[in-house]
Write an enzyme that holds these catalytic residues in place. Structure first.
Site, mmCIF file in Angstrom:
data_model
loop_
_atom_site.group_PDB
_atom_site.id
_atom_site.type_symbol
_atom_site.label_atom_id
_atom_site.label_comp_id
_atom_site.label_asym_id
_atom_site.label_seq_id
_atom_site.Cartn_x
_atom_site.Cartn_y
_atom_site.Cartn_z
ATOM 1 N N THR A 126 4.106 103.535 53.786
ATOM 2 C CA THR A 126 4.858 103.856 54.983
ATOM 3 C C THR A 126 3.919 104.579 55.943
ATOM 4 O O THR A 126 3.028 105.304 55.516
ATOM 5 C CB THR A 126 6.078 104.737 54.655
ATOM 6 O OG1 THR A 126 6.685 105.185 55.879
ATOM 7 C CG2 THR A 126 5.710 105.956 53.837
ATOM 8 N N ARG A 144 6.581 92.249 67.501
ATOM 9 C CA ARG A 144 5.540 93.005 66.802
ATOM 10 C C ARG A 144 5.890 93.102 65.324
ATOM 11 O O ARG A 144 7.015 93.397 64.948
ATOM 12 C CB ARG A 144 5.422 94.404 67.410
ATOM 13 C CG ARG A 144 4.369 95.309 66.731
ATOM 14 C CD ARG A 144 4.988 96.228 65.710
ATOM 15 N NE ARG A 144 4.025 97.223 65.182
ATOM 16 C CZ ARG A 144 4.276 98.056 64.184
ATOM 17 N NH1 ARG A 144 5.449 98.033 63.579
ATOM 18 N NH2 ARG A 144 3.367 98.914 63.768
ATOM 19 N N VAL A 145 4.917 92.841 64.462
ATOM 20 C CA VAL A 145 5.085 92.974 63.020
ATOM 21 C C VAL A 145 4.054 93.974 62.509
ATOM 22 O O VAL A 145 2.866 93.864 62.834
ATOM 23 C CB VAL A 145 4.896 91.624 62.301
ATOM 24 C CG1 VAL A 145 5.000 91.792 60.790
ATOM 25 C CG2 VAL A 145 5.945 90.621 62.794
ATOM 26 N N GLY A 146 4.509 94.952 61.737
ATOM 27 C CA GLY A 146 3.608 95.956 61.181
ATOM 28 C C GLY A 146 3.159 95.603 59.781
ATOM 29 O O GLY A 146 3.209 94.456 59.339
ATOM 30 N N ASP A 147 2.754 96.622 59.040
ATOM 31 C CA ASP A 147 2.187 96.415 57.710
ATOM 32 C C ASP A 147 3.202 96.127 56.630
ATOM 33 O O ASP A 147 2.882 95.514 55.612
ATOM 34 C CB ASP A 147 1.394 97.660 57.300
ATOM 35 C CG ASP A 147 2.321 98.863 57.080
ATOM 36 O OD1 ASP A 147 2.475 99.287 55.920
ATOM 37 O OD2 ASP A 147 2.887 99.371 58.057
ATOM 38 N N GLY A 177 1.569 101.218 61.205
ATOM 39 C CA GLY A 177 1.174 99.968 60.587
ATOM 40 C C GLY A 177 -0.207 99.449 60.923
ATOM 41 O O GLY A 177 -0.884 98.869 60.063
ATOM 42 N N THR A 211 10.209 103.819 57.271
ATOM 43 C CA THR A 211 10.080 102.622 56.448
ATOM 44 C C THR A 211 10.459 102.974 55.012
ATOM 45 O O THR A 211 10.135 104.049 54.532
ATOM 46 C CB THR A 211 8.630 102.117 56.481
ATOM 47 O OG1 THR A 211 8.332 101.674 57.804
ATOM 48 C CG2 THR A 211 8.396 100.980 55.509
#
Length: 326
Positions: free
Chosen positions: A246, A223-226, A249, A195
């Site tokens: 980074t 899927r969505v991370g931080d 997430g 990231t």
């Protein structure tokens, strides 16, 4: 009061960077640093500088952002990004976009042109296109290198091997990882987590932050991370600090770690100490691994990671520096 000295920090991801990839990581971070800092030197805004720096990192196939990103389980690239202006608390985010070369630029359009903060999927692509961004075919973002990584990751997963690089022991976190085993266990250039992000302070004393990612290898589509979530992987407020994170997430999201770190700066903790405390908290609470860059409104900064390495760079009136460890 004297004008603050323009400052830019960038990162290219915290993970076990293999020796054969170290030069590319450091070169890529240096390029982003030079591009973003040139904006600040010309009197540009912190938001402009962050967008410019992250765009360079998205265009560099070394990193997991933009072209060359990790593939989902279905073999496609899905991208997330957030840009936040610390002067106004305006923000723009996009997630799960598949037809945009530079999601950070789409995030900038959301920040500037929309009453909303966040768009996802086809809606995000349509919004970006309506404001002049060109839609591309997803295949233009996919590299053969990533097809090989996905094949290896799925093979390892089928053999019962999971990547605990960021989440720590699975018993310590109810959201188990989806990716391949960590480089430390299986030395191979096929496992990486990169990231990208940047934080900036301009001559007017304004902060900005941006984070962009292709997500995790072999992730479930959607899927969505931080990275693109306000207060998690990215946050900026002139009254506290600007931050980009980074790492894995799910633990970062649970702790809203970006806001956690900036709140400590607002309460008087130095960015250097707050960065170290944030990564220590991530590990102590959830066994998480990752990295952080943190910049205060007075130009003080902090960097920390608990992975073997993190590509980073800083530019200010004292010059430019890059590195792979803190």
């Amino acid at each position: 009061m004297p004008k603050p000295s323009p400052t830019l920090l960038v990162h290219g991801g915290a993970w076990a960077i293999p020796p054969e990839m170290a030069e590319d990581h450091q070169r890529g971070v240096a390029h982003a640093l030079a591009t973003g800092y040139a904006v600040l030197e010309k009197g540009g805004s912190a938001t402009d500088a962050v967008e410019a720096a992250v765009t360079i990192l998205e265009d560099d196939v070394t990193f997991d952002a933009g072209r060359g990103s990790f593939l989902t389980a279905e073999g496609r690239v899905q991208l997330d990004a957030l840009l936040m202006d610390g002067a106004t608390l305006r923000a723009g985010g996009v997630a799960c976009v598949e037809r945009l070369r530079n999601p950070i630029q789409a995030a900038r359009l959301v920040l500037d042109k929309s009453p909303h903060i966040y768009f996802v999927g086809a809606g995000a692509e349509a919004f970006a296109q309506s404001h002049g961004m060109v839609l591309i075919e997803n295949e233009e973002l996919v590299l053969d290198r990533e097809r090989a990584r996905l094949k290896e990751a799925q093979s390892r997963l089928a053999s019962g091997l999971a990547d605990i690089t960021f989440s720590g022991p699975i018993a310590a976190d109810d959201k188990s990882p989806e990716t391949a085993v960590p480089y430390s266990l299986f030395p191979s250039p096929l496992s990486s987590h990169d990231t990208v992000g940047a934080v900036a302070l301009d001559q007017f004393g304004n902060l900005a932050a941006g984070t962009s990612t292709g997500g995790t290898l072999n992730k479930a589509p959607g899927r969505v991370g931080d990275s693109s979530l306000i207060g998690c992987g990215c946050y900026a407020d002139n009254h506290s600090a600007a931050v980009s994170l980074t790492g894995w997430g799910e633990p970062i999201m649970k702790l809203v770690l970006g806001k956690w770190a900036t709140d400590r700066v607002a309460l008087g903790t130095s960015p250097e100490a707050a960065a170290q405390q944030a990564i220590a908290y991530l590990f102590a609470r959830l066994g998480g691994h990752g990295g952080i860059i943190l910049l205060g409104p007075d130009g003080q900064f902090g960097l920390a990671h608990n992975t073997p390495g993190m590509a980073w760079g800083i530019a200010n009136d004292q010059g430019r520096r890059t590195g792979l460890t803190i």
